[in-house]
Design a protein around this motif. Structure first.
Motif, PDB file in Angstrom:
ATOM      1  N   GLU A 229      12.998  27.349   7.423  1.00  0.00           N
ATOM      2  CA  GLU A 229      13.200  28.763   7.118  1.00  0.00           C
ATOM      3  C   GLU A 229      12.972  29.053   5.641  1.00  0.00           C
ATOM      4  O   GLU A 229      12.532  30.156   5.268  1.00  0.00           O
ATOM      5  N   VAL A 230      13.252  28.058   4.773  1.00  0.00           N
ATOM      6  CA  VAL A 230      12.992  28.250   3.340  1.00  0.00           C
ATOM      7  C   VAL A 230      11.489  28.209   3.083  1.00  0.00           C
ATOM      8  O   VAL A 230      10.951  28.992   2.277  1.00  0.00           O
ATOM      9  N   LEU A 231      10.781  27.296   3.767  1.00  0.00           N
ATOM     10  CA  LEU A 231       9.332  27.226   3.583  1.00  0.00           C
ATOM     11  C   LEU A 231       8.648  28.491   4.081  1.00  0.00           C
ATOM     12  O   LEU A 231       7.577  28.868   3.568  1.00  0.00           O
ATOM     13  N   ALA A 232       9.252  29.158   5.063  1.00  0.00           N
ATOM     14  CA  ALA A 232       8.632  30.378   5.595  1.00  0.00           C
ATOM     15  C   ALA A 232       8.796  31.549   4.636  1.00  0.00           C
ATOM     16  O   ALA A 232       7.946  32.445   4.608  1.00  0.00           O
ATOM     17  N   ARG A 233       9.897  31.586   3.871  1.00  0.00           N
ATOM     18  CA  ARG A 233      10.164  32.733   2.999  1.00  0.00           C
ATOM     19  C   ARG A 233       9.582  32.575   1.601  1.00  0.00           C
ATOM     20  O   ARG A 233       9.308  33.562   0.926  1.00  0.00           O
ATOM     21  N   TYR A 234       9.399  31.331   1.146  1.00  0.00           N
ATOM     22  CA  TYR A 234       9.004  31.121  -0.237  1.00  0.00           C
ATOM     23  C   TYR A 234       7.865  30.104  -0.312  1.00  0.00           C
ATOM     24  O   TYR A 234       7.664  29.294   0.607  1.00  0.00           O
ATOM     25  N   ALA A 235       7.152  30.158  -1.428  1.00  0.00           N
ATOM     26  CA  ALA A 235       6.142  29.137  -1.741  1.00  0.00           C
ATOM     27  C   ALA A 235       6.842  28.044  -2.540  1.00  0.00           C
ATOM     28  O   ALA A 235       7.165  28.220  -3.723  1.00  0.00           O
ATOM     29  N   ILE A 236       7.099  26.885  -1.889  1.00  0.00           N
ATOM     30  CA  ILE A 236       7.862  25.791  -2.494  1.00  0.00           C
ATOM     31  C   ILE A 236       6.880  24.784  -3.072  1.00  0.00           C
ATOM     32  O   ILE A 236       5.926  24.356  -2.402  1.00  0.00           O
ATOM     33  N   THR A 237       7.108  24.374  -4.346  1.00  0.00           N
ATOM     34  CA  THR A 237       6.283  23.356  -5.007  1.00  0.00           C
ATOM     35  C   THR A 237       7.185  22.369  -5.712  1.00  0.00           C
ATOM     36  O   THR A 237       8.323  22.685  -6.080  1.00  0.00           O
ATOM     37  N   MET A 238       6.664  21.157  -5.853  1.00  0.00           N
ATOM     38  CA  MET A 238       7.333  20.094  -6.615  1.00  0.00           C
ATOM     39  C   MET A 238       6.578  19.888  -7.928  1.00  0.00           C
ATOM     40  O   MET A 238       5.340  19.741  -7.909  1.00  0.00           O
ATOM     41  N   LEU A 281      11.659  15.548 -11.881  1.00  0.00           N
ATOM     42  CA  LEU A 281      11.183  16.080 -10.602  1.00  0.00           C
ATOM     43  C   LEU A 281      11.899  17.411 -10.378  1.00  0.00           C
ATOM     44  O   LEU A 281      13.127  17.455 -10.259  1.00  0.00           O
ATOM     45  N   MET A 282      11.124  18.504 -10.396  1.00  0.00           N
ATOM     46  CA  MET A 282      11.680  19.847 -10.284  1.00  0.00           C
ATOM     47  C   MET A 282      11.177  20.483  -8.978  1.00  0.00           C
ATOM     48  O   MET A 282      10.038  20.267  -8.556  1.00  0.00           O
ATOM     49  N   MET A 283      12.064  21.277  -8.349  1.00  0.00           N
ATOM     50  CA  MET A 283      11.701  22.070  -7.162  1.00  0.00           C
ATOM     51  C   MET A 283      11.625  23.537  -7.596  1.00  0.00           C
ATOM     52  O   MET A 283      12.579  24.074  -8.150  1.00  0.00           O
ATOM     53  N   ARG A 284      10.466  24.165  -7.363  1.00  0.00           N
ATOM     54  CA  ARG A 284      10.258  25.554  -7.736  1.00  0.00           C
ATOM     55  C   ARG A 284       9.930  26.366  -6.492  1.00  0.00           C
ATOM     56  O   ARG A 284       9.125  25.940  -5.663  1.00  0.00           O
ATOM     57  N   ALA A 285      10.579  27.533  -6.418  1.00  0.00           N
ATOM     58  CA  ALA A 285      10.345  28.445  -5.285  1.00  0.00           C
ATOM     59  C   ALA A 285       9.856  29.773  -5.839  1.00  0.00           C
ATOM     60  O   ALA A 285      10.402  30.287  -6.818  1.00  0.00           O
ATOM     61  N   GLN A 286       8.806  30.345  -5.188  1.00  0.00           N
ATOM     62  CA  GLN A 286       8.237  31.631  -5.570  1.00  0.00           C
ATOM     63  C   GLN A 286       8.239  32.534  -4.332  1.00  0.00           C
ATOM     64  O   GLN A 286       7.696  32.165  -3.287  1.00  0.00           O
TER      65      GLN A 286
END
Length: 855
Positions: A229-238, A281-286
């Motif tokens: 559900e998080v991947l569906a709402r946001y663009a997740i990158t490492m 190692l950072m997790m970024r959500a857009q």
């Protein structure tokens, strides 16, 4: 009833007065304004109301938009924290499984077949786990299992050794800490994204045996560890520590006209470090772009457009009104300009008619006297600014002024201000002629001269104080021009010593060697006629010299510098100070230092008396034994000439040895004047080792010396330098003896080598021991006089050693030697400069050092 009505009427009257007072103030203020300002304020009122309305609309939009952005940002932060927690739990589960495997390997419960099976099971079960490698304590890869998706460049080959890099650094860190370590290597250009590494140490009873290196795919960790559900709402990158993308696809930055200051871009992006990896190692959500919300409201744009049009119309009306007022402003400006010219004059102007009545005063006159124009215009003598005690004098001057008897240079008077204070003024009078040429009165100009009079008095007092100070100085001060026998200035002490003539000044200059050079070829920076620097006088430095004047029987310190005299002539000032007492004190201090050096050598030899006696006992005993043996054989008749020659040679050698020891001691303790000459370093070291070796042998201390070959000579007093070396080696032996070191660790090492110090060539002497070292509080006061760490010490040895070294323009220091945090000894070193003119090539052509060991 009447009383209550009266009270109510009084209250109503007071309230009416309280309301009427601001109204009256407003009316008076409005009437005091010029018509131009009234029109300007009237035009600003509607414009201000429109601007306030626009500001209210913008503030409302700002508030609503801020609330919306805050809600989006809070939802984004909450979802990212949840996703990071899921990834963290997934990593911790893999870490626990790997730690169990490492524990089994440490207890030798896992062999190669078991390792391959368990590794393959973990890799196939968890897609983010790419490889597991077993590394021994010598950094060699023993076994490795990898997933089929791992590229050939990232495979671990069995038998290879870890190469330098972040992997090796993490290996060493895990080895030291015996804790699991996460490492995320940085992305290199034109290479595949690196894998996330987990270093798990293998230990048995706290003994390091190697480690398990697990490598995770960051992309798989993102896909399988992040909730859908998080991947569906946001663009997740490492991202790595340098913000390079490791996994995922970031959104391109967007800029829309409605997003003021890019607020939306800031609110819809959030980063958080992935625990337990850390900031590497950072997790970024857009967040994906949503609707415009309140920005798209047509009502807002309609109100904004109407407000803008209203403000534009008001500005146009105001500009039209401004054009109509320019003619009036030009007239007012002209009037103000003429009045400003009149008021800008700093000289007080006063006009009198023929009867002495004041008809005009300017602003400067009013400021000087403190009276207003209304108070002064129309006055007749006596005027209000006349002092009471000067009426007669001022009346007389006024009669002369009205009769036409004017003074060209003006005259000085005293003027009284309105507050009663007085000031000095100079008054200039001239006739006042009208346009028809008629004499209508007198124009007077007045200037305040109080400050010039005060400065003149201060200069006179300053000159008097300056003369008193120079006369009371304990130094002779004289000034004379160059090329002349005239004495421009001489203070009291100069006149007492040399009289009022220039001979004493020239004698001091000539004896101190500061006479200007004449009749010599002019240099590039000198005047050929005067022999003086061609630069300005401020660039020349004062010179000083110490001379002895036989006529006075005194030592004088002479300072000289060039200066420009008041009449423009170039002069030379000489200051001579009596330093006879200081010179006598310096001579006495030198004598005391020489006595202290001799006493120190005697104390050293006194402390070494037992060692010297033991050293002399050996050759004397040998002489006695050889003599007794020859007598016995002589009585028995068995003494042959060869045996007698052999015994006599041995006896002579032992006697020479005893004589050399006594001669060394005599030359060391003999009192002599300081004598600096070119001394051979090797010979000086040899004589010092001869005496110091006696004490070291008595204490069972081994002395090793390393002396570089072809050492350059030093301009020193050899006896004093030997004293320093003997004292340092003896102190080292005492330190070893007090620390109870075993026989194999009782060593003193002497090193002598060429060394540069502050770009100067010289020779460094170093004495190292294996004693207990020096505490930090002792190092701070080590070279102070009468400071000693020994109960029977006098505290003058090291202080005297440093004084000897510094008198030879050298430097001395001490420091402890460490093995980790343990003190293993102490090092004393001092540096001496080379003698002037010595060839410096010897410093670079030395071969192997000479090594000697004295057991």
């Amino acid at each position: 009833m009447q009383t209550s009505n009266q009270e109510l009427e009084k209250k109503d009257a007071k309230s009416a007065q309280s309301i009427a007072a601001p109204v009256r103030w407003w009316r008076s203020w409005w009437r005091s304004l010029s018509p131009t300002r009234q029109d300007r304020y009237a035009a600003l009122a509607p414009l201000a109301s429109v601007l306030m309305f626009m500001a209210a609309i913008i503030a409302s939009f700002w508030y609503l938009r801020t609330e919306e952005v805050d809600r989006e940002h809070e939802a984004l932060r909450r979802d990212v924290e949840y996703a990071q927690q899921r990834v963290r739990l997934r990593l911790l589960e893999r870490q626990e499984q790997l730690m169990r495997m490492a524990r089994d390997i440490g207890t030798r419960d896992v062999r190669k077949a078991d390792f391959d099976g368990r590794s393959e099971a973990l890799i196939s079960q968890f897609p983010e786990l790419q490889s597991i490698t077993w590394i021994n304590d010598k950094r060699q890869i023993l076994h490795s299992q990898s997933a089929p998706t791992v590229s050939t460049d990232q495979l671990r080959v069995v038998g290879e050794t870890l190469h330098p890099g972040q992997t090796l650094q993490a290996y060493e860190q895990a080895r030291e800490m015996l804790q699991p370590i996460y490492v995320q290597e940085k992305v290199q250009p034109n290479e595949l994204p690196p894998l996330l590494q987990l270093h798990v140490p293998i230990s048995n009873n706290s003994r390091y045996q190697g480690e398990l290196l697990a490598e995770f795919s960051v992309d798989s960790l993102l896909r399988y560890g992040t909730p859908t559900e998080v991947l569906a709402r946001y663009a997740i990158t490492m991202l790595d520590g340098d913000r390079h993308v490791l996994a995922g696809t970031p959104l391109s930055p967007r800029k829309t006209p409605t997003e003021l200051l890019h607020w939306r871009a800031l609110a819809n992006e959030y980063e958080v470090p992935v625990s337990p990896v850390g900031n590497s190692l950072m997790m970024r959500a857009q967040a994906y772009q949503t609707s415009l919300g309140v920005v798209g409201s047509g009502l807002f744009w309609l109100v904004g457009t109407l407000s803008t049009m209203t403000a534009w119309l008001l500005l146009a009306t105001w500009r039209h009104t401004r054009r109509r007022q320019r003619a009036q402003e030009a007239l007012v400006a002209e009037t103000n300009f003429r009045r400003a010219m009149e008021n800008s004059v700093l000289t007080g102007m006063r006009a009198l008619d023929l009867q002495g009545r004041i008809t005009y005063v300017n602003a400067a006159f009013c400021q000087m006297t403190g009276w207003t124009e209304k108070d002064l215009v129309g006055q007749v003598p006596p005027y209000s600014y006349w002092p009471d005690n000067d009426y007669d004098n001022l009346h007389s001057q006024l009669r002369e002024e009205l009769s036409g008897k004017t003074i060209v240079g003006g005259f000085q008077v005293r003027v009284k201000r309105k507050n009663g204070s007085l000031f000095d003024a100079r008054l200039y009078v001239s006739p006042l002629i009208d346009a028809h040429g008629q004499h209508t009165g007198w124009m007077s100009s007045m200037t305040d001269i109080t400050e010039p009079n005060r400065i003149r008095e201060q200069l006179s007092a300053s000159y008097e104080r300056f003369t008193i100070v120079l006369e009371a100085l304990d130094a002779s001060v004289s000034v004379a021009p160059l090329g002349s026998a005239e004495l421009l200035f001489a203070n009291k002490l100069y006149r007492q010593w040399f009289g009022s003539h220039t001979e004493g000044h020239l004698q001091l200059v000539a004896q101190a060697g500061k006479l200007p050079l004449r009749q010599q070829p002019a240099a590039e920076n000198e005047d050929g006629l005067m022999g003086l620097p061609t630069g300005t006088l401020t660039e020349t430095r004062s010179e000083n010299a110490e001379i002895f004047v036989p006529s006075l029987g005194k030592w004088l310190e002479v300072r000289s510098r060039y200066l420009s005299w008041v009449d423009g002539r170039l002069a030379q000032m000489v200051i001579a100070t009596d330093i006879t007492q200081r010179r006598n004190a310096e001579d006495q201090a030198a004598q005391q230092a020489e006595k202290a050096q001799t006493a120190s050598r005697l104390i050293t030899m006194g402390e070494m008396a037992s060692s010297v006696a033991h050293e002399l006992n050996q050759p004397l005993t040998a002489i006695s034994n050889y003599s007794s043996g020859m007598l016995t054989r002589l009585e028995n008749g068995t003494l042959t000439p060869d045996q007698m020659r052999f015994a006599l040679e041995k006896t002579s050698h032992q006697a020479q040895r005893a004589g050399q020891i006594i001669q060394r001691i005599r030359s060391f303790v003999k009192k002599s004047e300081p004598n600096r000459m070119l001394a051979d370093v090797s010979q000086m070291i040899s004589e010092a080792l001869e005496l110091a070796g006696i004490e070291l042998r008595r204490r069972n201390v081994q002395l090793t010396s390393h002396i570089a070959e072809r050492m350059p000579p030093l301009m020193v007093d050899a006896i004093l330098i030997e004293q320093v070396l003997i004292n340092l080696m003896k102190n080292s032996a005492e330190s070893i003896d007090m620390s109870d070191r075993p026989l194999g660790q009782r060593n003193v090492e002497l090193r002598v080598r060429p060394q540069l110090f502050e770009n100067h060539q010289g020779v460094e002497f170093t004495v190292e021991d294996t004693g207990k070292g020096l505490p930090p509080e002792v190092l701070e006061h080590l070279f102070e006089a009468f400071f000693s760490t020994k109960s029977e010490g006098m505290g003058i040895g090291l202080n005297l050693c440093r004084s000897i070294v510094e008198s030879h323009h050298g430097r001395m220091r001490a420091e402890n030697l460490y093995n980790g945090s343990e003190v293993t000894g102490c090092r004393f070193s001092f540096w001496l400069p080379l003698a002037t003119g010595v060839e410096t090539t010897t410093l670079t052509t030395t071969s192997e050092p000479i090594k000697r060991t004295i057991a």
